[in-house]
Design a protein around this motif. Structure first.
Motif, PDB file in Angstrom:
ATOM      1  N   PRO A  18       0.819  -1.220   0.000  1.00 41.17           N
ATOM      2  CA  PRO A  18       0.000   0.000   0.000  1.00 41.17           C
ATOM      3  C   PRO A  18       0.850   1.266   0.000  1.00 41.17           C
ATOM      4  O   PRO A  18       1.762   1.420   0.804  1.00 41.17           O
ATOM      5  CB  PRO A  18      -0.812  -0.122   1.301  1.00 41.17           C
ATOM      6  CG  PRO A  18      -0.869  -1.586   1.562  1.00 41.17           C
ATOM      7  CD  PRO A  18       0.434  -2.144   1.078  1.00 41.17           C
ATOM      8  N   GLY A  19       0.541   2.154  -0.949  1.00 42.99           N
ATOM      9  CA  GLY A  19       1.253   3.427  -1.043  1.00 42.99           C
ATOM     10  C   GLY A  19       2.428   3.417  -2.005  1.00 42.99           C
ATOM     11  O   GLY A  19       3.003   4.469  -2.283  1.00 42.99           O
ATOM     12  N   LYS A  20       2.802   2.258  -2.541  1.00 43.21           N
ATOM     13  CA  LYS A  20       3.928   2.175  -3.473  1.00 43.21           C
ATOM     14  C   LYS A  20       3.553   2.820  -4.801  1.00 43.21           C
ATOM     15  O   LYS A  20       2.457   2.613  -5.325  1.00 43.21           O
ATOM     16  CB  LYS A  20       4.317   0.705  -3.684  1.00 43.21           C
ATOM     17  CG  LYS A  20       5.385   0.470  -4.750  1.00 43.21           C
ATOM     18  CD  LYS A  20       6.727   0.981  -4.323  1.00 43.21           C
ATOM     19  CE  LYS A  20       7.807   0.664  -5.347  1.00 43.21           C
ATOM     20  NZ  LYS A  20       9.122   1.225  -4.986  1.00 43.21           N
ATOM     21  N   SER A  21       4.464   3.618  -5.377  1.00 43.84           N
ATOM     22  CA  SER A  21       4.240   4.223  -6.684  1.00 43.84           C
ATOM     23  C   SER A  21       4.209   3.136  -7.752  1.00 43.84           C
ATOM     24  O   SER A  21       5.181   2.410  -7.942  1.00 43.84           O
ATOM     25  CB  SER A  21       5.338   5.236  -6.991  1.00 43.84           C
ATOM     26  OG  SER A  21       5.240   5.685  -8.336  1.00 43.84           O
ATOM     27  N   LEU A  22       3.078   3.045  -8.466  1.00 41.38           N
ATOM     28  CA  LEU A  22       2.930   1.994  -9.482  1.00 41.38           C
ATOM     29  C   LEU A  22       3.878   2.212 -10.650  1.00 41.38           C
ATOM     30  O   LEU A  22       4.481   1.265 -11.160  1.00 41.38           O
ATOM     31  CB  LEU A  22       1.479   1.960  -9.979  1.00 41.38           C
ATOM     32  CG  LEU A  22       0.404   1.594  -8.947  1.00 41.38           C
ATOM     33  CD1 LEU A  22      -0.968   1.579  -9.597  1.00 41.38           C
ATOM     34  CD2 LEU A  22       0.700   0.233  -8.324  1.00 41.38           C
TER      35      LEU A  22
ATOM     36  N   LEU B 132       8.511   0.531 -13.916  1.00 46.19           N
ATOM     37  CA  LEU B 132       9.787   0.853 -14.572  1.00 46.19           C
ATOM     38  C   LEU B 132      10.910  -0.040 -14.065  1.00 46.19           C
ATOM     39  O   LEU B 132      11.699  -0.565 -14.850  1.00 46.19           O
ATOM     40  CB  LEU B 132      10.132   2.327 -14.342  1.00 46.19           C
ATOM     41  CG  LEU B 132       9.328   3.346 -15.154  1.00 46.19           C
ATOM     42  CD1 LEU B 132       9.517   4.753 -14.599  1.00 46.19           C
ATOM     43  CD2 LEU B 132       9.736   3.309 -16.627  1.00 46.19           C
ATOM     44  N   THR B 133      11.002  -0.219 -12.752  1.00 49.04           N
ATOM     45  CA  THR B 133      12.084  -1.042 -12.200  1.00 49.04           C
ATOM     46  C   THR B 133      11.902  -2.514 -12.545  1.00 49.04           C
ATOM     47  O   THR B 133      12.876  -3.264 -12.596  1.00 49.04           O
ATOM     48  CB  THR B 133      12.160  -0.882 -10.667  1.00 49.04           C
ATOM     49  OG1 THR B 133      10.881  -1.174 -10.101  1.00 49.04           O
ATOM     50  CG2 THR B 133      12.578   0.525 -10.294  1.00 49.04           C
TER      51      THR B 133
ATOM     52  N   ILE C  16       8.530  -3.694 -16.999  1.00 44.75           N
ATOM     53  CA  ILE C  16       7.239  -3.798 -17.691  1.00 44.75           C
ATOM     54  C   ILE C  16       6.994  -2.544 -18.522  1.00 44.75           C
ATOM     55  O   ILE C  16       6.547  -2.619 -19.671  1.00 44.75           O
ATOM     56  CB  ILE C  16       6.106  -4.015 -16.663  1.00 44.75           C
ATOM     57  CG1 ILE C  16       6.333  -5.326 -15.912  1.00 44.75           C
ATOM     58  CG2 ILE C  16       4.746  -4.013 -17.345  1.00 44.75           C
ATOM     59  CD1 ILE C  16       5.431  -5.505 -14.705  1.00 44.75           C
ATOM     60  N   VAL C  17       7.278  -1.382 -17.948  1.00 44.46           N
ATOM     61  CA  VAL C  17       7.257  -0.115 -18.693  1.00 44.46           C
ATOM     62  C   VAL C  17       8.693   0.217 -19.091  1.00 44.46           C
ATOM     63  O   VAL C  17       9.583   0.270 -18.237  1.00 44.46           O
ATOM     64  CB  VAL C  17       6.649   1.016 -17.848  1.00 44.46           C
ATOM     65  CG1 VAL C  17       6.827   2.358 -18.546  1.00 44.46           C
ATOM     66  CG2 VAL C  17       5.173   0.752 -17.590  1.00 44.46           C
ATOM     67  N   ILE C  18       8.909   0.402 -20.390  1.00 44.64           N
ATOM     68  CA  ILE C  18      10.255   0.711 -20.894  1.00 44.64           C
ATOM     69  C   ILE C  18      10.601   2.168 -20.636  1.00 44.64           C
ATOM     70  O   ILE C  18      11.667   2.496 -20.121  1.00 44.64           O
ATOM     71  CB  ILE C  18      10.364   0.389 -22.393  1.00 44.64           C
ATOM     72  CG1 ILE C  18      10.017  -1.074 -22.659  1.00 44.64           C
ATOM     73  CG2 ILE C  18      11.760   0.713 -22.917  1.00 44.64           C
ATOM     74  CD1 ILE C  18      10.914  -2.067 -21.973  1.00 44.64           C
TER      75      ILE C  18
ATOM     76  N   ARG D 173      12.912   8.216  -3.327  1.00 45.08           N
ATOM     77  CA  ARG D 173      13.347   8.126  -4.723  1.00 45.08           C
ATOM     78  C   ARG D 173      13.124   6.707  -5.252  1.00 45.08           C
ATOM     79  O   ARG D 173      13.028   5.740  -4.479  1.00 45.08           O
ATOM     80  CB  ARG D 173      14.815   8.521  -4.867  1.00 45.08           C
ATOM     81  CG  ARG D 173      15.770   7.803  -3.962  1.00 45.08           C
ATOM     82  CD  ARG D 173      17.176   8.330  -4.123  1.00 45.08           C
ATOM     83  NE  ARG D 173      17.702   8.043  -5.436  1.00 45.08           N
ATOM     84  CZ  ARG D 173      18.356   6.923  -5.744  1.00 45.08           C
ATOM     85  NH1 ARG D 173      18.560   5.990  -4.827  1.00 45.08           N
ATOM     86  NH2 ARG D 173      18.813   6.723  -6.949  1.00 45.08           N
ATOM     87  N   PRO D 174      13.029   6.549  -6.589  1.00 47.79           N
ATOM     88  CA  PRO D 174      12.692   5.240  -7.173  1.00 47.79           C
ATOM     89  C   PRO D 174      13.644   4.126  -6.760  1.00 47.79           C
ATOM     90  O   PRO D 174      13.218   3.000  -6.546  1.00 47.79           O
ATOM     91  CB  PRO D 174      12.774   5.498  -8.682  1.00 47.79           C
ATOM     92  CG  PRO D 174      12.554   6.957  -8.838  1.00 47.79           C
ATOM     93  CD  PRO D 174      13.111   7.597  -7.617  1.00 47.79           C
TER      94      PRO D 174
END
Length: 660
Positions: free
Chosen positions: A153-157, A162-163, A166-168, A285-286
């Motif tokens: 809960p609360g994690k940036s989707l 990206l990590t 899945i998203v390039i 940060r990511p």
């Protein structure tokens, strides 16, 4: 009354695409559907309430080439509510700057319900990025279709996507019409003119506009140094007795230009609204990782990492590695001096013309080696700083900048300090400074602009040929634009650009009194740098997301530190000059004491000047004070209103009690 998204219709059947999301080729359908639903869902349901569709050809069909590309946009109402959420500051009809709110939108200059130009495209793309980054996991334990991609809960989707690979990438689209207008007023016609800083800000955002504003200001600030330095070179004053005046001017110049820049910067950022933007609480940060726990400040669930572990990594690994790199840099410097001795001996024995040219070869080789070492160290510094696991992006950037600046300073200037204060060879200092400065400028122009532009042109031609051969039925406007832009390089920020200016400022302020043409070469380089950097931003890299900025940040402190070092350096050079040494032919101790006293006096003068020149112009100070006063008055009125309402409620309550 606060306006909420759920109370308004923010959907549109068609929309202007602003941002592109590229997914990996093998992403599962359930993941695509889940991501789409989270992006278009209402805010009250945990969505971003944005508009989302796949990239289509002119027959409105997905093709094999673009099935992983999706376009994101937003309705006008959604953008305005997003502008309020991110705290954008706009000019009101009474010429004051205030935080935008949807409820009071009619009070802002240039706003019209039928006008779509109130928000710039860069601001709209920044709002979309903000909304995408603030998509948070709710009850999901993992990304659908990818059990290994855990969520909490609360994690940036978006960061998790990206990590996980899945998203390039996520990037904003260029506006070709607006870009062409900007290019025409910026760099396509070579002329000595001011840059369209407001136009750059409108298209690329404040961070990049401030860089180009600082580049332009610094270039014009170098002109007095260049004009004064030319007579020193033209009249061949190689006895170095006359550089005392030039060094003295250097001391005042390096202080005044930085203080004046702060005033100009405040004026610009007030006009843009970023000077008044409130700083948001920074999210992790990511790349930050740790054991899941509760943040004691925010009360939110997020990764926690012990501070002592980070400190151990910094002091037991990063610091020794940086020291080792500094030692290696000094070792390479000594090899360079051995080459200088060899070239000088060869020239003295031969005396031919080709050996006189050979005298410059060691410096050229050393300048190239310096550039290679700087770039290799940069990669190592980025890896180490990421490994240190800093929670905030600002902390990560500060530690990275510190590592890079320390190494670059020693790597670029150690040889000059050694020549000036150990060898005391002013002729070799002039030769080395000239070679290092000119070679580094040529290499930077080639590596940062010309080479990427040439590679991008080749790639663009190849993509167009492929599309003409395979996709003859494609509407070659938006489709071709997205396909071309997704393969462009990614602009990594203004770090390298500011670093180049920082080193250039060092060459000019530290030792330019022994090579007066340093400022002139810097001016010539910067005039071409403006055009090459503009070309790089417009044609070589993808369009970067806009980032609001109120100043040039930690770089202001870096330049001010360099100006303090320049005071010490120039005082030492003046003390070593034959002109000053002739005054104290016998007592060197008296000379040293006087030089140190003068250096302390000049440092005191420098700090007095910095204090005497306000960071903000008077009219900006008055406007900021007025806004603060109005905010306090509004708060008082709100409190008085609450008190009055409470007093009105008391008689009613007492009446009810009596009736009971």
């Amino acid at each position: 009354m606060k306006v909420t998204l759920s109370a308004l219709n923010t959907s549109e059947s068609s929309f202007t695409p602003l941002v592109v999301i590229e997914l990996a080729q093998d992403v599962k359908e359930e993941t695509k559907e889940w991501l789409k639903n989270r992006i278009i869902a209402k805010k009250k349901d945990g969505g971003a309430q944005l508009l989302f569709r796949p990239l289509l050809n002119k027959y409105e069909q997905e093709t094999l080439e673009n099935q992983n590309l999706y376009l994101v946009g937003a309705s006008k109402i959604r953008m305005l509510l997003g502008a309020e959420a991110v705290g954008l500051v706009k000019e009101c009809n009474d010429n004051t700057m205030r935080a935008f709110t949807y409820r009071t939108r009619q009070n802002f200059k240039g706003f019209d319900d039928n006008n779509d130009d109130f928000l710039t495209m860069a601001e709209c793309q920044f709002i979309i990025k903000h909304e995408l980054e603030n998509l948070r996991a709710k009850d999901e334990k993992m990304i659908p279709g990818y059990p290994q991609a855990k969520l909490y809960p609360g994690k940036s989707l978006l960061r998790r996507l990206l990590t996980s690979g899945i998203v390039i990438q996520v990037f904003p689209l260029h506006d070709n019409e607006a870009l062409k207008k900007l290019e025409d007023s910026w760099y396509t016609r070579f002329a000595l003119k001011y840059q369209p800083i407001d136009g750059i800000r409108g298209y690329f955002g404040e961070t990049i506009a401030l860089y180009f504003g600082f580049l332009e200001y610094f270039t014009f600030a170098l002109i007095p140094m260049a004009v004064i330095g030319l007579p020193y070179y033209l009249f061949v004053w190689e006895d170095y007795d006359k550089y005392v005046i030039f060094a003295s001017f250097n001391l005042i110049w390096s202080t005044v230009i930085l203080e004046v820049w702060k005033r100009g910067c405040a004026d610009m950022t007030y006009r843009w609204g970023t000077l008044l933007m409130k700083r948001k609480f920074e999210e992790p940060r990511p790349g930050f990782h740790g054991v899941l726990g509760i943040n004691p400040i925010t009360g939110k669930e997020e990764p926690l990492y012990p501070s002592y572990k980070r400190q151990l990594r910094i002091y037991l690994v990063s610091l020794p590695f940086v020291c080792l790199c500094l030692y290696f840099s000094l070792y390479v410097m000594m090899i360079y001096f051995d080459l200088e001795v060899w070239a000088l001996g060869l020239h003295e024995n031969s005396g031919s013309e080709w050996t006189s040219v050979l005298l410059y070869v060691p410096s050229i080789i050393y300048a190239i080696v310096i550039e290679i070492m700087n770039r290799l160290y940069r990669y190592a510094a980025e890896f180490l700083t990421s490994w240190e696991n800093h929670r905030l992006e600002s902390a990560y950037q500060n530690h990275l900048i510190l590592k890079v600046l320390v190494f670059n300073f020693l790597n670029c200037f150690a040889s000059l300090f050694y020549i000036a204060f150990v060898l005391k060879d002013m002729k070799l200092l002039r030769q080395s400074l000239a070679t290092l400065l000119i070679t580094s400028q040529i290499l930077n122009q080639i590596v940062e602009s010309l080479l990427p532009y040439w590679l991008q042109r080749k790639h663009g031609v190849r993509v167009k040929r492929k599309m003409q051969a395979l996709k003859t039925d494609i509407d070659a406007t938006l489709y071709e634009q997205v396909i071309l832009e997704k393969e462009m390089g990614t602009y990594l920020g203004t770090f390298d650009d500011y670093l180049e200016l920082f080193l250039q400022f060092g060459y000019v302020s530290l030792f330019s009194c022994v090579y007066p043409l340093a400022a002139a070469f810097a001016v010539l380089n910067n005039f071409t740098e403006v055009n090459s950097d503009a070309l790089k931003m417009c044609r070589v890299f993808k369009r970067p997301f806009s980032e609001p900025s109120a100043s040039i940040g930690v770089w202001q402190l870096a330049f001010e530190t360099m100006s303090v070092i320049s005071v010490v350096t120039n005082c030492a050079l003046i003390g070593m000059s034959p002109q000053v040494n002739a005054i104290f032919p016998e007592s060197k101790a008296d000379l040293i004491l006087i030089v140190v006293a003068v250096e302390h006096a000049l440092l005191a003068l420098k700090f007095i000047l910095a204090f005497a020149i306000p960071d903000k112009p008077r009219h900006i100070q008055v406007k900021l004070a007025r806004l603060e006063f109005e905010s306090l008055e509004a708060l008082k009125q709100q409190q008085m209103k609450l008190v009055t309402e409470n007093l009105k409620e008391e008689p009613k309550e007492s009446g009810k009690e009596k009736a009971t």
